[in-house]
Write an enzyme that holds these catalytic residues in place. Structure first.
Site, PDB file in Angstrom:
ATOM      1  CD  GLU A  62      -3.172   1.048   1.915  1.00 45.08           C
ATOM      2  OE1 GLU A  62      -3.981   1.992   1.874  1.00 45.08           O
ATOM      3  OE2 GLU A  62      -3.368   0.012   2.584  1.00 45.08           O
ATOM      4  N   GLY A  82      -5.968   5.278  -0.373  1.00 46.52           N
ATOM      5  CA  GLY A  82      -6.267   3.864  -0.560  1.00 46.52           C
ATOM      6  C   GLY A  82      -7.756   3.584  -0.456  1.00 46.52           C
ATOM      7  CG  HIS A  89       0.508 -13.083   2.565  1.00 46.21           C
ATOM      8  ND1 HIS A  89       1.204 -11.897   2.424  1.00 46.21           N
ATOM      9  CD2 HIS A  89      -0.670 -12.758   3.143  1.00 46.21           C
ATOM     10  CE1 HIS A  89       0.484 -10.911   2.914  1.00 46.21           C
ATOM     11  NE2 HIS A  89      -0.665 -11.404   3.356  1.00 46.21           N
ATOM     12  NE  ARG A  91       9.125 -19.233  -2.276  1.00 45.81           N
ATOM     13  CZ  ARG A  91       8.826 -19.731  -3.483  1.00 45.81           C
ATOM     14  NH1 ARG A  91       8.439 -18.935  -4.444  1.00 45.81           N
ATOM     15  NH2 ARG A  91       8.941 -20.997  -3.742  1.00 45.81           N
ATOM     16  CG  HIS A 106      -7.789   1.871 -14.423  1.00 50.19           C
ATOM     17  ND1 HIS A 106      -8.291   2.210 -15.651  1.00 50.19           N
ATOM     18  CD2 HIS A 106      -8.415   2.683 -13.530  1.00 50.19           C
ATOM     19  CE1 HIS A 106      -9.185   3.179 -15.503  1.00 50.19           C
ATOM     20  NE2 HIS A 106      -9.272   3.487 -14.230  1.00 50.19           N
ATOM     21  N   GLY A 108      -6.857   6.017 -14.200  1.00 53.73           N
ATOM     22  CA  GLY A 108      -8.028   6.774 -14.625  1.00 53.73           C
ATOM     23  C   GLY A 108      -8.084   8.125 -13.930  1.00 53.73           C
TER      24      GLY A 108
END
Length: 138
Positions: A62, A82, A89, A91, A106, A108
């Site tokens: 994030e 966000g 996840h 490994r 994308h 936009g």
């Protein structure tokens, strides 16, 4: 793709603040179509059993995706926040560092969607994440 040219030092000053700084996240590369950041595997990012905590991988994803969005938009008019993040996840990671490569899926006017691949020190894929960022007027 970027709104203006940014230096790694400028971005690391930004990453050095708040949670990303606490976890040691820093930018290592700015590409024309990607932002790459690293996070060292320290006790700060491990879960009680000694493995990289999945939440730390999500923070890395994030962080790099949100910053990437904010490098594209006009900072005088907009901010990216966000909207949704997910992660698989794949490994465990015990030591070294992880590298996140963030590329756009994308771009936009109201949303950006980022693909973030996180790899261990050996280049093995450890986590895949997708981040959707809302573009809002200041």
């Amino acid at each position: 793709m970027w709104f203006k040219e940014y230096s790694i030092a400028e971005l690391n000053e930004l990453f050095g603040k708040n949670m990303s700084g606490f976890l040691g996240i820093e930018v290592v590369e700015i590409r024309e179509d990607a932002l790459v950041a690293r996070m060292p595997i320290t006790d700060k990012v491990k879960q009680p059993y000694g493995l990289l905590h999945g939440g730390a991988s999500v923070v890395l994803a994030e962080s790099v995706g949100s910053v990437a969005t904010n490098l594209i938009v006009d900072p005088e008019k907009y901010v990216g926040v966000g909207l949704e993040v997910n992660a698989n996840h794949l490994r465990p990671v015990l030591s070294g560092e992880v590298i996140a490569t963030c590329t756009p899926l994308h771009i936009g006017g109201k949303t950006h969607v980022w693909d973030i691949k996180i790899r261990d020190s050996k280049g093995k894929l450890t986590c895949v994440s997708r981040l959707t960022v809302a573009i809002v007027r200041k």
